[in-house]
Design a protein around this motif. Structure first.
Motif, short mmCIF file in Angstrom:
data_model
loop_
_atom_site.label_atom_id
_atom_site.label_comp_id
_atom_site.label_asym_id
_atom_site.label_seq_id
_atom_site.Cartn_x
_atom_site.Cartn_y
_atom_site.Cartn_z
N ALA A 52 0.86 -1.19 0.00
CA ALA A 52 0.00 0.00 0.00
C ALA A 52 0.89 1.24 0.00
O ALA A 52 1.18 1.84 1.04
CB ALA A 52 -0.91 0.00 1.23
N LEU A 53 1.34 1.62 -1.17
CA LEU A 53 2.27 2.74 -1.29
C LEU A 53 1.61 4.08 -0.96
O LEU A 53 2.30 5.08 -0.77
CB LEU A 53 2.86 2.79 -2.71
CG LEU A 53 3.77 1.60 -3.07
CD1 LEU A 53 4.15 1.69 -4.54
CD2 LEU A 53 5.01 1.58 -2.21
N ASN A 54 0.30 4.10 -0.89
CA ASN A 54 -0.42 5.35 -0.58
C ASN A 54 -0.54 5.61 0.92
O ASN A 54 -1.07 6.64 1.34
CB ASN A 54 -1.82 5.32 -1.19
CG ASN A 54 -2.62 4.12 -0.72
OD1 ASN A 54 -2.11 3.00 -0.72
ND2 ASN A 54 -3.87 4.34 -0.33
N ARG A 55 -0.05 4.69 1.75
CA ARG A 55 -0.16 4.83 3.20
C ARG A 55 1.21 5.08 3.84
O ARG A 55 2.22 4.56 3.38
CB ARG A 55 -0.77 3.56 3.81
CG ARG A 55 -2.15 3.22 3.29
CD ARG A 55 -3.16 4.28 3.63
NE ARG A 55 -4.52 3.91 3.18
CZ ARG A 55 -5.56 4.72 3.24
NH1 ARG A 55 -5.42 5.94 3.71
NH2 ARG A 55 -6.74 4.31 2.82
N TYR A 56 1.20 5.88 4.91
CA TYR A 56 2.44 6.11 5.65
C TYR A 56 2.89 4.82 6.35
O TYR A 56 2.06 3.98 6.71
CB TYR A 56 2.25 7.21 6.70
CG TYR A 56 2.21 8.60 6.13
CD1 TYR A 56 3.33 9.18 5.58
CD2 TYR A 56 1.02 9.35 6.17
CE1 TYR A 56 3.28 10.47 5.06
CE2 TYR A 56 0.97 10.63 5.66
CZ TYR A 56 2.11 11.19 5.10
OH TYR A 56 2.06 12.46 4.59
#
Length: 349
Positions: A52-56
């Motif tokens: 999940a590259l969109n999450r920190y």
């Protein structure tokens, strides 16, 4: 002028120059020469394929800290993860150093201590090792207390000499110095002795580790700091919230669980270190410093001349041109073929 906004105390400051040039054989950066087996590479790909590259990332890097806690046999709650142990040196400096505070470092020792101390506004106080790069612990303790330093940095094994300070002497330093003592064990795996088990016994002790050497994760930049709860609470005040990215956390956790591969790699590097040392002992006109790391430091009559020849042959080693290490070369242990090639060129020189 734009220079009017620059820090006056950094006017003559020289940044650390990490070369990017390509060489046929790299024996200068103390990296592992070993690659992971294909089965482990497949595990790593599987671990990151649905990321999940969109999450920190996890701000505490809890999973990889648990993996390292199991590996290092320490309490998970005693650890902080960092973007390489370099960042943890910077975090330590920022957490404890006020403008004008004195910090003791050895000479020679890891050059980044001096840089981060100055960036934090501290004043580095240098304590010289003797001609054979041995430490007089009693004198060091006297100097630390007389100068009223706040921090003491020591790499053990030492980078760049490869020498070590015994556990008994380290304990004497921790007990005798009225300051926070940081023991940087970046090369621990090649030495086998540690004080990480003492972090709860001594309130002034911090231990640093890295995955860049024995684990072969230099490209990921992941390190660990171990200390007691009181010091960790202060250190967290200076730590960025998402300092270790999620991909690094995931890959490092997988690798840290592969203890058989790690131990096998350490054994292979130690065998090659012995091969390299034996080859060096057969060459005249060089001084070999004892090493407990994945590199060997030698002294020659004219390091600049010798290094020039290596560069002509496409071989990169660490050459020191001035100071305590003038005419010294630091050679990272390579593969058997790399070590043989290095020795062949050195014999010709």
């Amino acid at each position: 002028m734009i220079k009017n906004f620059f820090r006056e105390d950094l006017k003559d400051f020289k940044p650390y120059d990490a070369e990017k040039n390509e060489y046929r054989i790299r024996m200068d950066a103390n990296e592992s020469y070993l690659h992971f087996p294909d089965e482990l590479k497949e595990k790593l790909l599987e671990a990151v394929k649905d990321f999940a590259l969109n999450r920190y990332p996890d701000p505490t890097a809890s999973d990889v800290c648990r993996a390292y806690a199991d590996y290092a046999k320490v309490d998970f709650n005693s650890l902080m993860a960092g973007n390489g142990s370099d960042e943890l040196i910077q975090i330590t400096s920022n957490a404890f150093i006020n403008d004008g505070d004195k910090v003791m470092i050895l000479s020679p020792d890891f050059s980044m201590y001096n840089i981060y101390i100055k960036l934090a506004g501290g004043i580095p106080i240098v304590f010289d090792l003797d001609e054979d790069f041995k430490l007089n612990a009693e004198e060091l303790i006297d100097n630390v207390n007389r100068e009223e330093v706040k921090l003491l940095f020591i790499s053990n094994p030492n980078n760049p000499t490869g020498g070590v300070i015994s556990r008994e002497t380290i304990i004497k330093i921790i007990e005798g110095c009225n300051c926070i003592v940081v023991i940087d064990e970046a090369y621990y795996e090649f030495y086998g002795k540690t004080v990480i088990d003492l972090i709860d016994k001594y309130e002034n002790l911090i231990v640093l580790r890295t995955c860049s050497k024995a684990m072969g994760l230099a490209a990921l930049r992941v390190g660990f700091l171990a200390s007691n709860k009181i010091l960790l609470n202060e250190l967290r005040k200076a730590k960025p919230p998402y300092n270790l990215n999620a991909v690094t956390q995931t890959i490092a956790e997988v690798v840290l669980r592969e203890t058989e591969i790690i131990n096998s790699n350490i054994k292979a590097i130690l065998e090659e270190r012995e091969f390299l040392l034996q080859g060096l002992k057969e060459i005249e006109n060089i001084k070999i410093y004892p090493t407990n790391s994945n590199f060997v430091t030698i002294k020659v009559n004219d390091a600049e001349k010798v290094n020039k020849k290596f560069l002509e042959e496409g071989i990169k080693v660490r050459s020191f041109k001035a100071g305590r290490l003038k005419n010294c070369l630091r050679i990272t242990v390579g593969s058997r073929a790399e070590n043989e090639e290095f020795l062949k060129v050195l014999r010709r020189v």
